[in-house]
Design a protein around this motif. Sequence first.
Motif, PDB file in Angstrom:
ATOM      1  N   ARG A   1      13.701  -6.176   0.590  1.00  9.79           N
ATOM      2  CA  ARG A   1      12.341  -6.499   1.009  1.00  9.79           C
ATOM      3  C   ARG A   1      11.501  -7.011  -0.161  1.00  9.79           C
ATOM      4  NH1 ARG A   1      10.418  -1.338   4.737  1.00  9.79           N
ATOM      5  NH2 ARG A   1      11.762  -1.760   6.550  1.00  9.79           N
TER       6      ARG A   1
ATOM      7  N   PRO B   1       4.926   2.198   2.118  1.00 11.58           N
ATOM      8  CA  PRO B   1       5.585   0.892   2.137  1.00 11.58           C
ATOM      9  C   PRO B   1       5.686   0.254   3.518  1.00 11.58           C
ATOM     10  CG  PRO B   1       6.764   2.378   0.672  1.00 11.58           C
ATOM     11  CD  PRO B   1       5.737   3.200   1.394  1.00 11.58           C
TER      12      PRO B   1
ATOM     13  N   LEU C   1       2.220   2.216  -1.938  1.00  8.68           N
ATOM     14  CA  LEU C   1       1.815   0.888  -2.360  1.00  8.68           C
ATOM     15  C   LEU C   1       0.302   0.865  -2.522  1.00  8.68           C
ATOM     16  CD1 LEU C   1       2.300  -2.171  -2.843  1.00  8.68           C
ATOM     17  CD2 LEU C   1       2.130  -2.475  -0.357  1.00  8.68           C
TER      18      LEU C   1
ATOM     19  N   TYR D   1       7.331  -8.103  -0.867  1.00  7.43           N
ATOM     20  CA  TYR D   1       5.971  -8.021  -0.335  1.00  7.43           C
ATOM     21  C   TYR D   1       5.162  -9.208  -0.837  1.00  7.43           C
ATOM     22  CZ  TYR D   1       6.906  -3.266   1.229  1.00  7.43           C
ATOM     23  OH  TYR D   1       7.410  -2.176   1.878  1.00  7.43           O
TER      24      TYR D   1
ATOM     25  N   VAL E   1      -1.362  -8.391   3.663  1.00  9.86           N
ATOM     26  CA  VAL E   1      -0.134  -8.031   2.947  1.00  9.86           C
ATOM     27  C   VAL E   1       0.963  -7.781   3.972  1.00  9.86           C
ATOM     28  CG1 VAL E   1       0.988  -6.281   1.500  1.00  9.86           C
ATOM     29  CG2 VAL E   1      -1.326  -7.061   0.952  1.00  9.86           C
TER      30      VAL E   1
ATOM     31  N   TYR F   1       5.682  -7.879   4.491  1.00  8.92           N
ATOM     32  CA  TYR F   1       6.978  -7.956   3.817  1.00  8.92           C
ATOM     33  C   TYR F   1       7.998  -8.636   4.708  1.00  8.92           C
ATOM     34  CZ  TYR F   1       8.567  -3.866   6.542  1.00  8.92           C
ATOM     35  OH  TYR F   1       8.918  -3.005   7.548  1.00  8.92           O
TER      36      TYR F   1
ATOM     37  N   ALA G   1      10.138  -4.417  -3.123  1.00 15.21           N
ATOM     38  CA  ALA G   1      10.175  -3.054  -2.614  1.00 15.21           C
ATOM     39  C   ALA G   1      10.903  -2.156  -3.604  1.00 15.21           C
ATOM     40  CB  ALA G   1      10.885  -3.019  -1.267  1.00 15.21           C
TER      41      ALA G   1
END
Length: 393
Positions: A118, A208, A180, A120, A136, A138, A110
């Motif tokens: 965080r 995000p 993102l 991902y 996807v 996190y 992140a």
Amino acid sequence: MRIKKILGLSSAFAATVLGMAAAIAPTPVRAQSEPVPVISGPAVSVEILASGLEHPWAMAFLPNNAGILLTERPGRLRIWTKENGLSEPITGVPKVHAHSQGGLLDVALAPDFFRSRRIYLAYAERRDKQHSATTVGYGVLSSDLKRIDAFRPIFRQEPALSTGQHYGVRMAFDPGGRDLYIALGENNQPATSQQLDHLQGKVVRIRPDGMVPRDNPFRSLRGARAEIWSYGHRNPQGMAWNPWTNELWVAEHGPQGGDELNRIQSGANYGWPLRTKGQGYDGKPIPNASTTLIEGLIEPFHYWSVSPAISGMAFYNDERVPDWQHSLFVGALKEQALIRLQFDEEDGHIVGEERLLQDLKQRIRDVRVGSDGDVYVLTDENNGQLLRIQAKP
């Protein structure tokens, strides 16, 4: 209408898709291809930092040289540190569909990792008995680097169509850390790349937390997925921000021939399967595909007429190796090489190409540039390795 026939779209929706593409896209330009001059840079040394990795797929550098996160396709996440070497698998990783090309794939930090911790993860997720797709999410990396807490998915590719092929999937945050971007394969279902109600063959843009930005190009188009940023992609394998132009670039597999480097623009159509420089694996032309320019479609910045099977990529913008400045490093799976493309500093065109690491005879899956100015590489093998590449003085 040929487009309608290929894509299975209504005439009105097909016309809207191509009409929007023509309105958004700049005038197509001729793609640059081989032959470009073969060049030689500085000699390199290769250091094996870790081995025994099972088909490693991606890496991400922790801040302050705290270590390198590494994904293994079967579903393991590890960390390599200079002090302790390769760790045991980190717990808390989501269950992945480790079949054929699927499994645990990309990893990214992140933008606010210092505060949030965080990370991902992008992975293949089984959705029913026959199909899977990219997901996807996190979670929070513990301070002892041993587990991920509170993992949650924030994005799912829909519909789920893959039976094990063409997940693609690379992730990149924009330089400001606001959005993102996720590059998604077309699950070996070519027509879906042009279908805006599908997330196959797309680059998507989300916040995000998974929310969709209000200014995404197709958010107001009825029937289209709001997450889509660009479309017409086949099987993206690398993605990085160009530090000199502030553009998002994607490396993607063509069919047989026609691997591409693309500069990603909002709302743009990159052509697959309507246009390709490649051919089918049987040596025959791709059905109904054009090999010449089509109005409204974006030509690749560069393509290879013989596919190296390009993979991860990283721009080099460090002063410690002057001969590598204004270069792009791209991995190659089939050619088992690290490709370096040299750019002209003024006009940005490719002026030379170098092949490195061919003597290793290993598939190169991911490429990153460390804060130390060295190039780091993952080899996609049963006994995969993390390598550090240094330019010799």
